[in-house]
Motif scaffolding. Sequence first.
Motif, PDB file in Angstrom:
ATOM      1  N   HIS A  48       0.811  -1.219   0.000  1.00  0.00           N
ATOM      2  CA  HIS A  48       0.000   0.000   0.000  1.00  0.00           C
ATOM      3  C   HIS A  48       0.846   1.272   0.000  1.00  0.00           C
ATOM      4  CE1 HIS A  48      -3.480  -2.467   0.612  1.00  0.00           C
ATOM      5  NE2 HIS A  48      -3.028  -2.922   1.758  1.00  0.00           N
ATOM      6  N   ARG A  56      -6.714   6.186   4.177  1.00  0.00           N
ATOM      7  CA  ARG A  56      -6.290   5.851   2.809  1.00  0.00           C
ATOM      8  C   ARG A  56      -7.483   5.466   1.945  1.00  0.00           C
ATOM      9  NH1 ARG A  56      -5.318   0.831   1.171  1.00  0.00           N
ATOM     10  NH2 ARG A  56      -4.598   0.140   3.238  1.00  0.00           N
ATOM     11  N   LEU A  57      -8.384   4.693   2.488  1.00  0.00           N
ATOM     12  CA  LEU A  57      -9.566   4.287   1.716  1.00  0.00           C
ATOM     13  C   LEU A  57     -10.456   5.483   1.396  1.00  0.00           C
ATOM     14  CD1 LEU A  57     -10.393   0.956   3.585  1.00  0.00           C
ATOM     15  CD2 LEU A  57      -9.305   1.211   1.340  1.00  0.00           C
ATOM     16  N   GLU A 108      -8.738   7.422  -1.394  1.00  0.00           N
ATOM     17  CA  GLU A 108      -8.939   6.774  -2.694  1.00  0.00           C
ATOM     18  C   GLU A 108     -10.356   6.985  -3.196  1.00  0.00           C
ATOM     19  OE1 GLU A 108      -7.778   2.781  -1.794  1.00  0.00           O
ATOM     20  OE2 GLU A 108      -5.618   3.213  -1.953  1.00  0.00           O
ATOM     21  N   ARG A 109     -11.312   6.962  -2.286  1.00  0.00           N
ATOM     22  CA  ARG A 109     -12.710   7.200  -2.674  1.00  0.00           C
ATOM     23  C   ARG A 109     -12.898   8.609  -3.229  1.00  0.00           C
ATOM     24  NH1 ARG A 109     -16.936   7.984   2.066  1.00  0.00           N
ATOM     25  NH2 ARG A 109     -16.166  10.132   1.836  1.00  0.00           N
ATOM     26  N   ARG A 114     -10.577  10.655  -4.395  1.00  0.00           N
ATOM     27  CA  ARG A 114      -9.784  10.835  -5.616  1.00  0.00           C
ATOM     28  C   ARG A 114     -10.507  10.252  -6.819  1.00  0.00           C
ATOM     29  NH1 ARG A 114      -3.753   8.634  -5.469  1.00  0.00           N
ATOM     30  NH2 ARG A 114      -4.897   6.695  -5.207  1.00  0.00           N
ATOM     31  N   ALA A 115     -11.217   9.150  -6.618  1.00  0.00           N
ATOM     32  CA  ALA A 115     -11.938   8.502  -7.713  1.00  0.00           C
ATOM     33  C   ALA A 115     -13.080   9.355  -8.244  1.00  0.00           C
ATOM     34  CB  ALA A 115     -12.464   7.140  -7.255  1.00  0.00           C
ATOM     35  N   GLY A 130       0.136   3.931   3.364  1.00  0.00           N
ATOM     36  CA  GLY A 130      -0.078   4.738   2.167  1.00  0.00           C
ATOM     37  C   GLY A 130       0.165   6.224   2.277  1.00  0.00           C
TER      38      GLY A 130
END
Length: 229
Positions: free
Chosen positions: A23, A178-179, A182-183, A185-186, A212
């Motif tokens: 990660h 981190r999750l 990522e959410r 950023r998506a 991460g």
Amino acid sequence: MDIAAALEQVKRNIELARGRSVHAARQVQLLAVSKTQPLEKIAAAYAAGQQHFGENKVQELVEKQQQLPQLNWHLIGHLQRNKVKYVIGKTRLIHSLDSISLAAEIEKRSAAASVITEVLIQVNIAEEQSKSGVFVPELAGFVSELAAYPHIKLRGLMTIGPMVEDYEQIRPVFRELRLLFERERARELPYAEMSYLSMGMSHDYMIAVEEGANIVRVGSSIFGARNYA
């Protein structure tokens, strides 16, 4: 304390942590937390190649920025609305955006100065009353509201891990951030160039890197114990 040697040791530890996690980010920016540290120590770190420095208090940041304007200064502490005017144009990154009212003040002051201010949202993962930050259920809506502020550029998320004796208990907090990162950023929002995940301090930065983080905020492991006198 040999600051150059301490910097190299922290960098080696970062690379060790990167090497043992799938990660980990490809690059990790070391932010030297210079709060309460004298200018001589900061200058020594800069001479050793350190570029980015973090301050908790507005007044201290402004004073040091005036003395060492060639450095990249980050505000990592809580920012009060009545002090926003002092830091606009003086920071590379504000790590502690935690309310829409603060965003509105940053927008107003940034527009008046004709600058774009880059920020991270501080997220209070564990909903600790002793810490500032946006709670997880509010984060997506908070990010969406920033579309109304064209002089603010959202660059990522920040959190402060809980104070616990077993540092491994901090890992789930970093993993959750981190999750969330990522959410968000998506979503590929035009005003949210989600580049930075800021988490980890001297006692837990290796765990943060494993989970991460691509900015770690390290102070005492570089400069030694702080003098609060």
